[in-house]
Design an enzyme around this catalytic site. Structure first.
Site, mmCIF file in Angstrom:
data_model
loop_
_atom_site.group_PDB
_atom_site.id
_atom_site.type_symbol
_atom_site.label_atom_id
_atom_site.label_comp_id
_atom_site.label_asym_id
_atom_site.label_seq_id
_atom_site.Cartn_x
_atom_site.Cartn_y
_atom_site.Cartn_z
ATOM 1 N N GLU A 17 -7.181 9.844 -35.670
ATOM 2 C CA GLU A 17 -8.304 9.681 -36.013
ATOM 3 C C GLU A 17 -8.899 9.765 -37.003
ATOM 4 O OE1 GLU A 17 -12.173 11.411 -33.190
ATOM 5 O OE2 GLU A 17 -12.288 11.435 -34.279
ATOM 6 N N TYR A 49 -17.239 5.385 -34.157
ATOM 7 C CA TYR A 49 -18.096 4.600 -34.397
ATOM 8 C C TYR A 49 -18.825 5.112 -34.507
ATOM 9 C CZ TYR A 49 -20.650 0.908 -32.048
ATOM 10 O OH TYR A 49 -21.040 -0.571 -31.610
ATOM 11 N N HIS A 150 -20.494 21.565 -23.457
ATOM 12 C CA HIS A 150 -21.226 20.242 -24.692
ATOM 13 C C HIS A 150 -23.126 21.167 -24.320
ATOM 14 C CE1 HIS A 150 -24.634 16.923 -25.931
ATOM 15 N NE2 HIS A 150 -22.693 16.645 -26.336
ATOM 16 N N LYS A 166 -17.242 10.535 -15.728
ATOM 17 C CA LYS A 166 -16.908 10.235 -16.184
ATOM 18 C C LYS A 166 -14.942 9.604 -15.515
ATOM 19 C CE LYS A 166 -17.688 12.230 -20.030
ATOM 20 N NZ LYS A 166 -17.507 12.680 -21.078
ATOM 21 N N GLN A 213 -17.948 22.201 -45.070
ATOM 22 C CA GLN A 213 -17.330 20.963 -44.357
ATOM 23 C C GLN A 213 -17.662 21.071 -42.697
ATOM 24 O OE1 GLN A 213 -13.931 18.780 -44.113
ATOM 25 N NE2 GLN A 213 -14.867 17.006 -44.629
#
Ligand code: FAD
Length: 294
Positions: A17, A49, A150, A166, A213
């Site tokens: 990715e 995105y 989530h 989904k 990070q």
């Protein structure tokens, strides 16, 4: 190529990715990253995105996905979020992706922002998945999933019930949120099977190479840091080379264990770091090849 076919003949699908350059960085940075990644045996490369980004930033995703296909002959996956988009926005984006030959889409809701009022056309990623499949069945749609739940869901069971929507809407393949304890992934996979979800799942692995990070990322996505890993991060926090070496070793071991336990896909969050991606891929290449020979 419709990537769902890959899982029919490969035991382990390996993917990377990348993200478009931030507003403050030169666009050349991503070209250099892709050039650096070009020799790695990736089955696909996905491009993130910006959910709340400008149109110019968002169009970068399509441009980069197109470049991955034409310049490097690797299948791209374009991420696409829907929370801040109207149906017309999404139609336009789908048309552009199609014009550029991008057939695979990771359909996402996007994170809620305290400063941006969401549009009303899409509430969940399953709405976007259904919309894409109805708009053009030629797109292969994938979805995100969360081994540690989530943060909008109260329980993992509830989250997996929503994940099933989904899949029912047409998602062929799932990619997980990053996790650092493989046991969470194995428990999650058992639950998916119990709930009748049999779509292939790629395990999202993020190498830890920078203390601040990773702390920021973990606080945003809710992944837990096992003691073994946080001890390591604290020990080498002030020695970037040592932390990078330790982080690469940790991620590599995670991947080796996952492949030994028959995971169907490994998705490496490269953070646009060519050296890290190259070192990890080099260490697991023979293991992936061996699994795919069987
Ligand atoms: P959803 O599937 O809609 O789920 C969000 C929440 O809503 C969950 O709690 C779920 O249980 C619940 N839910 C889902 N459907 C229903 C329903 N029908 N009824 C009630 N509740 C429901 N963000 C970006 O901005 N850009 C990216 O490129 C990007 N890439 C990502 C890649 C991966 C692999 C992952 C794991 C995440 C990525 N994200 C990205 C982050 C993602 O946008 C956020 O995690 C977002 O908060 C949720 O997106 P989702 O698609 O999983 O949402």
């Amino acid at each position: 190529m419709d990537l769902s076919n890959l899982f029919r003949y490969k035991k382990v699908v390996y993917s990377l990715e990348v993200f478009p350059p931030k507003k403050t960085s030169s666009v050349d940075t991503i070209y250099n990253t892709l050039y650096g990644l070009r020799g790695l045996p990736a089955d696909f490369i996905s491009v993130t995105y910006g959910a709340g980004g400008s149109d110019t930033q968002r169009s970068k995703t399509c441009e980069i996905a197109s470049l991955i296909k034409t310049e490097y002959q690797i299948e791209p996956v374009s991420h696409l979020t829907c929370l801040n988009s109207t149906k017309d926005d999404i139609r336009r984006t789908l048309d552009t992706l199609k014009e550029h030959g991008v057939q695979n889409i990771l359909a996402l809701r996007g994170d809620k922002s305290p400063t941006v009022e969401p549009k009303e056309d899409f509430q969940h990623a399953s709405d976007l998945t259904e919309f894409i499949k109805n708009y053009d069945a030629g797109f292969n749609v994938m979805g995100a999933c969360y081994p540690e739940c989530h943060c909008d869901s109260d329980t993992l069971d509830e989250d997996i019930d929503n994940l099933k929507r989904k899949i029912d809407a047409g998602a062929s393949h799932l990619i997980t949120q990053l996790f650092f304890n493989n046991d969470h992934f194995y428990e999650f996979m058992d639950k998916l099977v119990q709930k009748g979800i049999t779509a292939p799942v790629s395990a999202g692995i993020m190498p830890v190479t920078n203390k601040s990070q990773i702390e920021r990322t973990v606080s945003m996505c809710g992944a837990s840091l096992p003691r073994k890993l946080s001890t390591m991060i604290n020990k080498y926090a002030d020695d970037p080379q040592a932390l990078k070496d330790a982080g690469i070793a940790y991620a590599t071991n995670q991947i080796i264990d996952l492949i030994a336990n028959d995971v169907r896909g490994i998705h490496l969050y490269t953070m646009n770091n060519v050296e890290t991606a190259t070192r990890i891929t080099g260490s697991i290449e023979s293991i992936i090849k061996s699994s795919n020979r069987v």
